[in-house]
Write a protein that holds these residues in place. Structure first.
Motif, mmCIF file in Angstrom:
data_model
loop_
_atom_site.group_PDB
_atom_site.id
_atom_site.type_symbol
_atom_site.label_atom_id
_atom_site.label_comp_id
_atom_site.label_asym_id
_atom_site.label_seq_id
_atom_site.Cartn_x
_atom_site.Cartn_y
_atom_site.Cartn_z
ATOM 1 N N VAL A 72 0.851 -1.188 0.000
ATOM 2 C CA VAL A 72 0.000 0.000 0.000
ATOM 3 C C VAL A 72 0.883 1.234 0.000
ATOM 4 C CG1 VAL A 72 -1.865 1.223 1.179
ATOM 5 C CG2 VAL A 72 -1.741 -1.275 1.302
ATOM 6 N N ALA B 280 -2.535 5.589 -1.068
ATOM 7 C CA ALA B 280 -3.566 4.548 -0.968
ATOM 8 C C ALA B 280 -3.722 3.713 -2.231
ATOM 9 C CB ALA B 280 -4.915 5.141 -0.568
ATOM 10 N N GLY C 177 -7.130 2.075 -3.316
ATOM 11 C CA GLY C 177 -7.665 1.704 -2.021
ATOM 12 C C GLY C 177 -8.743 2.667 -1.557
ATOM 13 N N ASN C 178 -9.826 2.125 -1.010
ATOM 14 C CA ASN C 178 -10.893 2.943 -0.445
ATOM 15 C C ASN C 178 -11.587 2.141 0.644
ATOM 16 O OD1 ASN C 178 -12.828 1.206 -1.779
ATOM 17 N ND2 ASN C 178 -12.455 2.370 -3.662
ATOM 18 N N VAL D 208 -9.443 0.037 2.759
ATOM 19 C CA VAL D 208 -8.361 1.003 2.969
ATOM 20 C C VAL D 208 -8.946 2.357 3.359
ATOM 21 C CG1 VAL D 208 -6.372 2.159 1.943
ATOM 22 C CG2 VAL D 208 -6.931 -0.191 1.273
ATOM 23 N N LYS D 209 -8.447 2.906 4.458
ATOM 24 C CA LYS D 209 -8.944 4.197 4.938
ATOM 25 C C LYS D 209 -7.768 5.112 5.251
ATOM 26 C CE LYS D 209 -11.920 6.272 8.499
ATOM 27 N NZ LYS D 209 -12.735 5.995 9.714
ATOM 28 N N VAL D 210 -7.821 6.327 4.697
ATOM 29 C CA VAL D 210 -6.752 7.302 4.891
ATOM 30 C C VAL D 210 -7.159 8.335 5.936
ATOM 31 C CG1 VAL D 210 -5.372 9.112 3.793
ATOM 32 C CG2 VAL D 210 -5.927 7.011 2.529
ATOM 33 N N ILE E 196 -2.609 5.350 7.458
ATOM 34 C CA ILE E 196 -3.474 4.551 6.595
ATOM 35 C C ILE E 196 -3.868 3.297 7.358
ATOM 36 C CG2 ILE E 196 -3.574 3.127 4.513
ATOM 37 C CD1 ILE E 196 -1.923 5.118 3.069
ATOM 38 N N VAL F 4 -5.727 -0.436 7.105
ATOM 39 C CA VAL F 4 -6.075 -1.478 6.141
ATOM 40 C C VAL F 4 -6.752 -2.632 6.864
ATOM 41 C CG1 VAL F 4 -5.205 -3.147 4.472
ATOM 42 C CG2 VAL F 4 -4.159 -0.878 4.618
#
Length: 213
Positions: free
Chosen positions: A27, A31, A98-99, A104-106, A113, A115
């Motif tokens: 990653v 992201a 990534g979402n 996946v969260k930023v 990040i 995951v």
């Protein structure tokens, strides 16, 4: 055609018997997820050959058969590549953004990040369509690889099933499944999904850069 349908049926029955899935995902700080998955069905094909000793099954599990069985593969995963590594072993690789949908969260404020490794790996391996045919009817809910059910753990171990992911974060780890990580251990987590059976969430948090809040 009849033989092909028989082989597909047997592969479906034996699909988790002695199979090995090894995933690698990296990653990036923006992201982006770069991945590869090795599907090792060589022992499964050996079992198929025992059922059909007089029939050729060399092409029962190849890139061609896998992609034809998963029509949405190229839509869900970008830069898709597939390699027939050896008999019964296929390596799929590519990338995707990534979402939260794929785990996946930023956090731009804290520069981290998060995951969810279970959801991420499902994105990488559960690539079949959603069961909807062209007229809108449903063929039935898709069977997913993860999370591994606790009731299947002993069976999978006895049959030699292996489902693992090597996850590389952009910078050092912050926490793994809620436990604070040792910064000295770097940015890679090795996850055995049979060891964490029953968990729908297994969250790994890492810094986007070498320093984060």
């Amino acid at each position: 055609m009849v033989f092909k349908h028989i082989i597909v049926s047997v592969l479906s029955i034996l699909s988790l018997s002695a199979c090995k899935l090894e995933g690698n995902a990296s990653v990036s700080s923006d992201a982006r997820v770069f991945f590869s998955v090795t599907y090792d069905m060589s022992l499964v094909l050996e079992k198929v050959r025992l059922h059909f000793p007089d029939q050729p099954v060399n092409k029962a599990f190849t890139c061609e058969s896998m992609i034809s069985a998963n029509p949405n593969l190229t839509n869900k995963l970008n830069d898709l590549r597939c390699e027939d590594a050896r008999d019964g072993v296929v390596v799929v690789s590519g990338s995707f953004r990534g979402n939260q949908t794929n785990g996946v969260k930023v956090d731009d404020i804290n520069k981290t990040i998060s995951v969810n490794a279970v959801r991420l790996f499902r994105t990488m391996v559960d690539v079949t369509d959603d069961g909807t045919v062209r007229d809108g009817t449903q063929r039935g809910k898709q069977v997913t690889w993860l999370p591994v059910a606790r009731r299947n753990v002993e069976q999978y171990k006895n049959e030699g099933v292996s489902i693992t992911l090597n996850l590389t974060m952009p910078a050092h780890l912050v926490s793994v499944d809620g436990v604070k990580a040792d910064k000295k251990k770097g940015n890679v987590v090795n996850i055995n999904f049979i060891d964490i059976a029953g968990k729908p969430n297994y969250v790994v948090v890492g810094c986007m850069f070498e320093t984060c809040n």
